[in-house]
Design a protein around this motif. Structure first.
Motif, short mmCIF file in Angstrom:
data_model
loop_
_atom_site.label_atom_id
_atom_site.label_comp_id
_atom_site.label_asym_id
_atom_site.label_seq_id
_atom_site.Cartn_x
_atom_site.Cartn_y
_atom_site.Cartn_z
N UNK A 199 10.69 -7.35 1.20
CA UNK A 199 10.16 -9.09 1.51
C UNK A 199 8.73 -10.05 1.78
N UNK A 200 7.96 -9.03 2.57
CA UNK A 200 6.71 -9.13 3.45
C UNK A 200 6.40 -10.68 2.64
N UNK A 201 6.00 -11.63 2.95
CA UNK A 201 5.25 -12.80 2.63
C UNK A 201 6.68 -13.77 2.27
N UNK A 202 7.40 -14.20 1.82
CA UNK A 202 8.80 -14.72 0.97
C UNK A 202 8.69 -15.40 2.67
N UNK A 203 9.34 -16.79 3.07
CA UNK A 203 9.70 -17.98 3.23
C UNK A 203 11.16 -17.72 3.46
N UNK A 204 11.59 -17.55 4.84
CA UNK A 204 12.60 -17.53 5.40
C UNK A 204 13.53 -18.74 5.10
N UNK A 205 14.57 -19.77 4.03
CA UNK A 205 14.73 -20.95 4.04
C UNK A 205 15.66 -21.37 5.11
N UNK A 206 16.78 -20.38 5.26
CA UNK A 206 17.32 -20.91 6.04
C UNK A 206 17.93 -19.83 7.59
N UNK A 207 17.11 -20.07 8.40
CA UNK A 207 17.49 -19.47 9.35
C UNK A 207 18.88 -18.54 9.79
N UNK A 208 20.02 -19.48 9.65
CA UNK A 208 21.07 -19.96 10.41
C UNK A 208 22.17 -18.98 9.57
N UNK A 209 21.56 -18.53 8.02
CA UNK A 209 22.60 -17.40 7.20
C UNK A 209 21.53 -16.64 7.26
N UNK A 210 20.72 -16.06 7.91
CA UNK A 210 19.66 -15.03 8.06
C UNK A 210 21.00 -13.34 8.22
N UNK A 211 20.54 -12.79 7.28
CA UNK A 211 21.46 -11.42 7.38
C UNK A 211 22.95 -11.38 7.30
N UNK A 212 23.19 -13.12 7.37
CA UNK A 212 24.70 -13.02 7.45
C UNK A 212 25.55 -13.64 9.03
N UNK A 213 23.78 -12.89 10.16
CA UNK A 213 24.58 -13.82 11.51
C UNK A 213 23.49 -14.66 12.07
N UNK A 214 22.84 -14.88 11.23
CA UNK A 214 22.01 -15.61 11.58
C UNK A 214 20.64 -15.33 12.85
N UNK A 215 20.98 -14.37 13.43
CA UNK A 215 20.42 -13.81 14.81
C UNK A 215 18.69 -14.28 14.69
N UNK A 216 17.71 -13.71 15.21
CA UNK A 216 16.41 -13.33 15.24
C UNK A 216 16.24 -13.08 17.01
N UNK A 217 15.88 -11.56 16.77
CA UNK A 217 15.83 -10.40 18.63
C UNK A 217 14.17 -10.89 18.02
N UNK A 218 13.46 -10.70 20.38
CA UNK A 218 11.97 -11.16 20.69
C UNK A 218 12.62 -9.51 20.24
N UNK A 219 11.37 -8.78 20.81
CA UNK A 219 11.59 -7.33 20.91
C UNK A 219 10.18 -7.12 21.84
N UNK A 220 9.95 -6.31 22.46
CA UNK A 220 8.80 -5.58 22.97
C UNK A 220 8.52 -4.27 22.60
N UNK A 221 7.81 -4.21 21.45
CA UNK A 221 7.64 -2.02 21.32
C UNK A 221 6.58 -2.11 22.00
N UNK A 222 7.37 -0.27 22.97
CA UNK A 222 6.77 0.09 23.69
C UNK A 222 6.49 1.39 23.68
N UNK A 223 5.06 2.14 24.34
CA UNK A 223 5.03 2.76 24.59
C UNK A 223 4.51 4.09 26.10
N UNK A 224 5.03 4.69 26.49
CA UNK A 224 4.93 5.51 27.60
C UNK A 224 3.67 5.95 27.18
N UNK A 225 2.84 6.56 27.17
CA UNK A 225 2.46 7.56 26.78
C UNK A 225 2.19 8.32 27.77
N UNK A 226 2.59 10.00 28.14
CA UNK A 226 2.81 10.09 29.11
C UNK A 226 2.13 11.72 28.92
#
Length: 836
Positions: free
Chosen positions: A391-418
């Motif tokens: 769905x890349x590029x599509x607007x999300x019209x109703x966040x409250x109904x997103x995936x049936x749970x209405x949740x958005x996660x703020x996450x850190x993508x992390x690489x610990x490069x040994x």
């Protein structure tokens, strides 16, 4: 709690990990490569002969003659445990608590209530054939268990808790876990094919050992695997394997020389906390799943979050596949020899390991209900759209109904490069027994040497993603009410979070450890008295880099990742490493460990013992980037900051006859711990823990049961940085942990179950929100239709129990949105094995 505790108490009377298996079977490859003889039938009053226990002691001896708390798991028995990871195996050893739902590595381990503040094993050393995998088992995000695998090469796992572990290994005051390899003394081999039933895993294991001549033998083995794994991530998350080889030359009746080699190239995902619904009260919370996200079998990892886009350790743009996960590359070569000179038995072990790899992961910072987004994310006034996925590029019209749970996660993508965890370890010891008066005096002396590198880069990007399972989570773009994009391809910034370079780091450090040690043991009649001492001297040198060091070091700058000549809001928040402003590391530490104990062989079948020990653990990377190490000259003004002390008192009894084994140990430990918890919370604490561990094993005809139970009462005595936690129970510390494995075995088949679990605990040190206790049931069935052929079915978490391992929230959240990690859901595998 009462039901689980009752199960635990019953287990303590009938069970105990490993000891019974060790006593009813010969153990191959233990310490000197010899095999215990199977004893002839003896009168009931005699204790059965068992293989000498050799890990963490001066000299291998019958455990009834040693004032130590020990356990052993044999290779054939490990195959029945339905264990998917090393942590799954180790949780079957009494006294050891493992949080084993992170995947194949970076699990958390502790022992007898010693602190468990972050990942890895701080107070417990994980060894392979008597030498540590890494000198420090709790390096940030690159713990020892990433770089070791259990496969058909494994002859046994030996564990010693407390006691002489303080003086016969460095950085191991809580205990030593030693994975011992087969050495070809038992001829023959096997090949096994394994496939998941209902989940994607494919694996082949093999091993073979034989004698080349009367004095020369070898063993080779390994595995290869591939598949998505036990959780839905949407891609091939497991890929790789290892090969191990050793060759042994016997030197007379009591000597040998062994050369060994290992090559490991493997990757696996790290499963971190995800969305979990929390309702009810702090005392009686209810944990459940959100719509379209099952905390037992889903993950924030996804096929639609393909890469970690950031600057590498040299500040060049890079794109790291999230599928790289926890990757381990190990090439090691070792030598081990034992011989006698003038009555002294000399043992030499040395190994060099070239180690690299790291951890690539998706770390949830916060999960928001769409109706409660923070102001920094528009508070509902902006526009959201998909940045990746179908769905890349599509607007999300109703966040409250997103995936049936209405949740958005703020996450850190992390690489610990040994970039380098290379290490060299060497242990040289000599011991000799003398007749003195009416007893036997045993003297032991040795020198341990270790050089451990720590080269790593901490790389970050921070994103928005939706919360959905089946490996289908996608990145989300956010545009504010003024129409200005606040993210780029789902990235809010190319740093950890906000507008700072927090935790963007580089380590280039070497740890040089030298430790002479010695012991004396005098045995006369039924009594054995002993003591040991070790003097650890550490030298830490190198450089560290990061804006966290302050003093004008800048760690943020704009960078044009997409090359369009325009710096976006997200690109303006790019963390980089201040390579021109390193801080030196140059300090030394030293400490003395000692242990003394007495053992009384009351009868042939019964012994009692007591032991007092004082050991320590060097603080490694946890004190770097702290005020304990000077950023101007790298010194440590207070050398005592370089290590944490553990003082332990223990005592108990051991009983063994032909059918029953019972070991019970009471313990008391006072511990210092300097650490960093998840969420970058620095701690400087003192802990106290006491309790009782019991293990037992019983066999009657084709039926047997082994297992154990540990009761622990732990208290946070003080924290120099947070006085409010004094008197609290440490987070996630249950009163009881337990395990039991009953089985029924005849010639054609073996059927049984493995129970592991714990009673309730608190989610955080504030002691408000409870984590409920749980019992996981693993089942196994082995069928042998003809000689040398075996079909096996293994089920892990057979009843699909929701066992909550970790929860971030200190209390029930008002909106019910929590962040937590649970044990994996039910996975079933089938194996076909051919012995030859």
């Amino acid at each position: 709690m009462s039901t689980v505790a009752s199960i635990a108490i019953v287990c303590s009377a009938l069970t105990a990990a490993n000891a019974a298996a060790a006593e009813r079977k010969p153990a191959s490859g233990i310490a000197d490569g010899t095999e215990a003889e199977t004893p002839a039938a003896e009168p009931q009053a005699k204790a059965p002969v068992e293989a000498a226990f050799s890990t963490g002691v001066a000299k291998g001896r019958d455990r009834l003659d040693s004032a130590t708390s020990t356990s052993a798991l044999r290779g054939d028995d490990i195959q029945k445990l339905s264990a998917r990871t090393l942590a799954d195996i180790l949780r079957n050893i009494p006294g050891i608590r493992t949080e084993s739902s992170t995947g194949d590595g970076n699990s958390s381990y502790t022992i007898r209530g010693l602190p468990l503040a972050s990942g890895g094993s701080k107070f417990m050393q994980i060894e392979e054939d008597g030498l540590p995998v890494l000198e420090f088992g709790d390096f940030f995000n690159v713990a020892s268990d990433i770089f070791i695998r259990a496969d058909f090469n494994l002859a046994a796992v030996e564990a010693i808790r407390g006691g002489s572990a303080s003086t016969f290994a460095s950085n191991s005051p809580g205990g030593v876990i030693n994975l011992i390899s087969k050495t070809g003394d038992v001829e023959g081999g096997a090949i096994q094919l394994t496939s998941g039933i209902g989940y994607d895993t494919k694996r082949v294991d093999f091993d073979y050992g034989t004698k080349i001549s009367d004095t020369l033998r070898f063993h080779i083995g390994g595995f290869y695997r591939s598949g998505e794994g036990p959780r839905h991530v949407g891609y091939n998350a497991y890929q790789g394997g290892q090969v191990k080889f050793n060759i042994t030359k016997q030197l007379g009746d009591d000597g040998y020389i062994r050369l060994s080699a290992k090559y490991l190239d493997d990757r696996s995902p790290q499963y971190l906390p995800g969305a979990v619904r929390i309702t009810g009260t702090n005392d009686e919370p209810v944990y459940s799943n959100f719509a379209n996200f099952d905390v037992r079998r889903d993950s924030v990892l996804s096929r639609y979050i393909p890469n970690v886009i950031t600057l590498d350790g040299n500040n060049n743009p890079t794109s790291i596949p999230l599928s790289q996960g926890m990757d381990a590359k190990v090439a090691s070569i070792g030598v081990e020899t034992q011989f006698t000179v003038a009555g002294w038995s000399i043992t030499e072990k040395a190994r060099f390991s070239k180690i690299s790899g790291g951890t690539t992961r998706d770390l949830v910072a916060a999960i928001y209900s769409a109706t409660a987004l923070p102001a920094s994310l528009g508070a509902g006034t902006g526009t959201f759209s998909y940045a990746t996925g179908p769905k890349a590029g599509q607007v999300i019209p109703n966040l409250s109904a997103l995936n049936g749970n209405g949740l958005i996660a703020a996450t850190s993508l992390n690489r610990v490069d040994a970039t380098s965890l290379d290490n060299f370890t060497n242990d040289l010891r000599a011991n000799r027994a003398f007749m003195l008066g009416k007893g036997e005096l045993t003297l032991t002396g040795g020198v341990y040497k270790s050089i451990q590198n720590l080269g790593s880069d901490w790389l970050y990007g921070n994103i928005l993603q939706d919360v959905t399972g089946d490996g289908r989570a996608a990145l989300i773009n956010y545009t504010n009410a003024a129409g200005v994009p606040q993210s780029q391809d789902g990235y809010l910034g190319f740093n950890r979070s906000g507008s700072t370079a927090f935790y963007r780091r580089k380590y280039d450090v070497q740890y040089d450890v030298t430790a002479p040690y010695g012991s004396v043991n005098y045995r006369f009649g039924k009594i054995a008295i002993g003591g040991s001492i070790r003097y650890d001297m550490g030298k830490v040198t190198g450089q560290i880099y990061g804006a966290d060091l302050g003093d004008g070091r800048i760690g943020m700058k704009p960078f044009d990742f997409d090359g369009n000549g325009v710096i976006s809001v997200a690109e303006s928040k790019t963390a980089f490493t201040p390579l021109g402003r390193p801080a030196p590391v140059n300090y030394k530490y030293h400490y003395i460990s000692y242990s003394t104990g007495i053992n009384y062989r009351v009868a042939e079948q019964l012994a009692v013992f007591a032991r007092y020990s004082s050991g320590a653990r060097a603080n490694a990377d946890k004190v770097l980037f702290s005020n304990k190490v000077s950023v101007t000259d790298g010194s440590m003004p207070n050398s005592a900051d370089g290590y944490d002390i553990v003082k332990q008192l223990e005592g108990g009894f051991k009983y063994r006859n032909s059918a029953l084994t019972v070991n019970v140990t009471a313990f008391l430990a006072n511990t210092e711990d300097t650490n960093v918890q998840a969420g970058a919370i620095t701690t400087d604490r003192k802990y106290r823990a006491y309790g009782v561990e019991a293990e037992a094993g019983y066999r009657h005809g084709p039926f047997s049961v082994t297992g154990g139970v540990t009761y622990t009462k732990a208290t946070l005595q003080s924290d120099q940085l947070n006085a409010a936690v004094a008197g609290m129970t440490p987070r996630r510390q249950p009163d009881f942990i337990f395990q039991a494995t009953p089985q029924f075995e005849v010639r054609k088949f073996t059927i049984g179950a493995n129970f592991v679990g714990s009673t309730g605990s608190f989610t955080q040190d504030a002691n408000a929100l409870r984590l409920p206790g749980y019992t996981l049931v693993n089942g196994f069935l082995q069928f042998r239709p003809v000689d040398r052929v075996q079909v096996m079915i293994n089920a892990n978490n057979l009843f699909d129990t929701l066992g909550m391992i970790e929860v971030t929230q200190p209390s029930v959240p008002g909106n019910g949105v929590g962040v937590g990690r649970a044990s994996n859901g039910r996975t079933v595998s089938a194996s076909l094995r051919l012995d030859f």
